[in-house]
Motif scaffolding. Structure first.
Motif, PDB file in Angstrom:
ATOM      1  N   PRO A  38       0.814  -1.229   0.000  1.00  0.00           N
ATOM      2  CA  PRO A  38       0.000   0.000   0.000  1.00  0.00           C
ATOM      3  C   PRO A  38       0.844   1.274   0.000  1.00  0.00           C
ATOM      4  O   PRO A  38       0.475   2.256  -0.653  1.00  0.00           O
ATOM      5  CB  PRO A  38      -0.822  -0.104   1.286  1.00  0.00           C
ATOM      6  CG  PRO A  38      -0.816  -1.539   1.638  1.00  0.00           C
ATOM      7  CD  PRO A  38       0.476  -2.087   1.129  1.00  0.00           C
ATOM      8  N   VAL A  39       1.978   1.232   0.694  1.00  0.00           N
ATOM      9  CA  VAL A  39       2.849   2.402   0.727  1.00  0.00           C
ATOM     10  C   VAL A  39       3.399   2.693  -0.664  1.00  0.00           C
ATOM     11  O   VAL A  39       3.417   3.834  -1.121  1.00  0.00           O
ATOM     12  CB  VAL A  39       4.007   2.185   1.733  1.00  0.00           C
ATOM     13  CG1 VAL A  39       5.030   3.289   1.634  1.00  0.00           C
ATOM     14  CG2 VAL A  39       3.458   2.083   3.141  1.00  0.00           C
ATOM     15  N   GLY A  43       2.622   5.871  -2.944  1.00  0.00           N
ATOM     16  CA  GLY A  43       3.767   6.665  -3.398  1.00  0.00           C
ATOM     17  C   GLY A  43       3.732   6.920  -4.894  1.00  0.00           C
ATOM     18  O   GLY A  43       4.024   8.030  -5.352  1.00  0.00           O
ATOM     19  N   ARG A  44       3.362   5.909  -5.658  1.00  0.00           N
ATOM     20  CA  ARG A  44       3.279   6.070  -7.121  1.00  0.00           C
ATOM     21  C   ARG A  44       2.187   7.069  -7.500  1.00  0.00           C
ATOM     22  O   ARG A  44       2.383   7.919  -8.365  1.00  0.00           O
ATOM     23  CB  ARG A  44       3.021   4.730  -7.802  1.00  0.00           C
ATOM     24  CG  ARG A  44       4.156   3.782  -7.702  1.00  0.00           C
ATOM     25  CD  ARG A  44       5.337   4.284  -8.511  1.00  0.00           C
ATOM     26  NE  ARG A  44       6.472   3.420  -8.242  1.00  0.00           N
ATOM     27  CZ  ARG A  44       7.715   3.793  -8.368  1.00  0.00           C
ATOM     28  NH1 ARG A  44       8.008   5.007  -8.766  1.00  0.00           N
ATOM     29  NH2 ARG A  44       8.684   2.955  -8.103  1.00  0.00           N
ATOM     30  N   PHE A  45       1.026   6.957  -6.841  1.00  0.00           N
ATOM     31  CA  PHE A  45      -0.054   7.903  -7.125  1.00  0.00           C
ATOM     32  C   PHE A  45       0.349   9.324  -6.736  1.00  0.00           C
ATOM     33  O   PHE A  45       0.032  10.281  -7.435  1.00  0.00           O
ATOM     34  CB  PHE A  45      -1.342   7.509  -6.397  1.00  0.00           C
ATOM     35  CG  PHE A  45      -2.112   6.435  -7.092  1.00  0.00           C
ATOM     36  CD1 PHE A  45      -2.553   6.596  -8.402  1.00  0.00           C
ATOM     37  CD2 PHE A  45      -2.404   5.249  -6.439  1.00  0.00           C
ATOM     38  CE1 PHE A  45      -3.262   5.601  -9.050  1.00  0.00           C
ATOM     39  CE2 PHE A  45      -3.113   4.244  -7.073  1.00  0.00           C
ATOM     40  CZ  PHE A  45      -3.546   4.424  -8.390  1.00  0.00           C
ATOM     41  N   GLY A  50       1.575  14.585  -8.501  1.00  0.00           N
ATOM     42  CA  GLY A  50       2.368  15.737  -8.113  1.00  0.00           C
ATOM     43  C   GLY A  50       2.177  16.139  -6.665  1.00  0.00           C
ATOM     44  O   GLY A  50       2.466  17.259  -6.279  1.00  0.00           O
ATOM     45  N   SER A  51       1.692  15.223  -5.848  1.00  0.00           N
ATOM     46  CA  SER A  51       1.493  15.537  -4.434  1.00  0.00           C
ATOM     47  C   SER A  51       2.848  15.625  -3.730  1.00  0.00           C
ATOM     48  O   SER A  51       3.867  15.189  -4.238  1.00  0.00           O
ATOM     49  CB  SER A  51       0.648  14.450  -3.767  1.00  0.00           C
ATOM     50  OG  SER A  51      -0.607  14.378  -4.385  1.00  0.00           O
ATOM     51  N   GLU A  60       5.209   5.718   4.942  1.00  0.00           N
ATOM     52  CA  GLU A  60       6.145   4.597   4.979  1.00  0.00           C
ATOM     53  C   GLU A  60       6.737   4.438   6.379  1.00  0.00           C
ATOM     54  O   GLU A  60       6.854   3.333   6.898  1.00  0.00           O
ATOM     55  CB  GLU A  60       7.245   4.794   3.951  1.00  0.00           C
ATOM     56  CG  GLU A  60       8.153   3.596   3.826  1.00  0.00           C
ATOM     57  CD  GLU A  60       9.109   3.722   2.655  1.00  0.00           C
ATOM     58  OE1 GLU A  60       9.348   4.846   2.180  1.00  0.00           O
ATOM     59  OE2 GLU A  60       9.619   2.682   2.223  1.00  0.00           O
ATOM     60  N   PHE A  61       7.104   5.551   6.997  1.00  0.00           N
ATOM     61  CA  PHE A  61       7.651   5.501   8.346  1.00  0.00           C
ATOM     62  C   PHE A  61       6.630   4.923   9.328  1.00  0.00           C
ATOM     63  O   PHE A  61       6.950   4.060  10.141  1.00  0.00           O
ATOM     64  CB  PHE A  61       8.082   6.905   8.794  1.00  0.00           C
ATOM     65  CG  PHE A  61       8.612   6.945  10.187  1.00  0.00           C
ATOM     66  CD1 PHE A  61       9.883   6.479  10.470  1.00  0.00           C
ATOM     67  CD2 PHE A  61       7.838   7.435  11.230  1.00  0.00           C
ATOM     68  CE1 PHE A  61      10.380   6.498  11.766  1.00  0.00           C
ATOM     69  CE2 PHE A  61       8.321   7.470  12.524  1.00  0.00           C
ATOM     70  CZ  PHE A  61       9.598   7.000  12.792  1.00  0.00           C
ATOM     71  N   ALA A  62       5.383   5.364   9.234  1.00  0.00           N
ATOM     72  CA  ALA A  62       4.332   4.875  10.134  1.00  0.00           C
ATOM     73  C   ALA A  62       4.113   3.373   9.951  1.00  0.00           C
ATOM     74  O   ALA A  62       3.994   2.633  10.928  1.00  0.00           O
ATOM     75  CB  ALA A  62       3.035   5.640   9.904  1.00  0.00           C
TER      76      ALA A  62
END
Length: 114
Positions: A38-39, A43-45, A50-51, A60-62
Motif C-alpha cells: 500500500p505504501v 507513493g506512485r499515485f 504531483g502531491s 512509509e515511516f508509520a
C-alpha cells in the motif's frame, strides 16, 4: 514429508541435501508485503499526481514503525523453532512416538467425546 521420513533421511548422512523452510515464514512474508505494497502504491499515485513527497515518507515511516516490531517478534519465534529442529530430529524415535488420540485416552480434550 513426515517426521519419520525426515529423521531417517538425516540419520543416514543426507542432511546436506535437505533444506527446510519454516511454515511461519509465509506469514511473516505476507505481513511484510501487506505493509509495504500500500505504501508503494500510494507513493506512485502521489508522484503521478504531483502531491508532496513528504506524505509518502510519513506513511512509509508509520507502516514500518507499526509493522517492524511484529515482524521481529514472529522471526524470534521462527528462529527458536529452527534452533530446536536439529535436536528434535536427532532424538526422534518411532518407537516412542505417540498419536493424539492415544495420549488423550481416545477422548477429545475439550469436549470429552469419544
Amino acid at each position: 514429508w513426515c517426521v519419520y521420513e525426515l529423521a531417517t533421511f538425516l540419520r543416514h548422512g543426507q542432511a546436506q541435501k535437505v533444506k527446510l523452510f519454516p511454515v511461519a515464514m509465509a506469514r511473516i512474508l505476507l505481513i511484510i508485503s501487506g505493509s509495504q505494497v500500500p505504501v508503494r502504491i500510494f507513493g506512485r499515485f502521489a508522484l503521478v499526481l504531483g502531491s508532496a513527497g513528504a506524505a509518502v515518507v510519513y506513511l512509509e515511516f508509520a507502516c514500518n514503525v507499526l509493522v517492524q516490531p511484529l515482524i521481529l517478534y514472529l522471526l524470534l519465534g521462527v528462529m527458536a523453532d529452527v534452533q530446536n529442529l536439529e535436536k528434535q530430529f536427532k532424538e526422534f524415535s518411532i518407537q516412542r512416538s505417540q498419536c493424539f488420540c492415544c495420549t488423550n485416552d481416545h477422548r477429545h480434550p475439550d469436549t470429552g467425546e469419544t
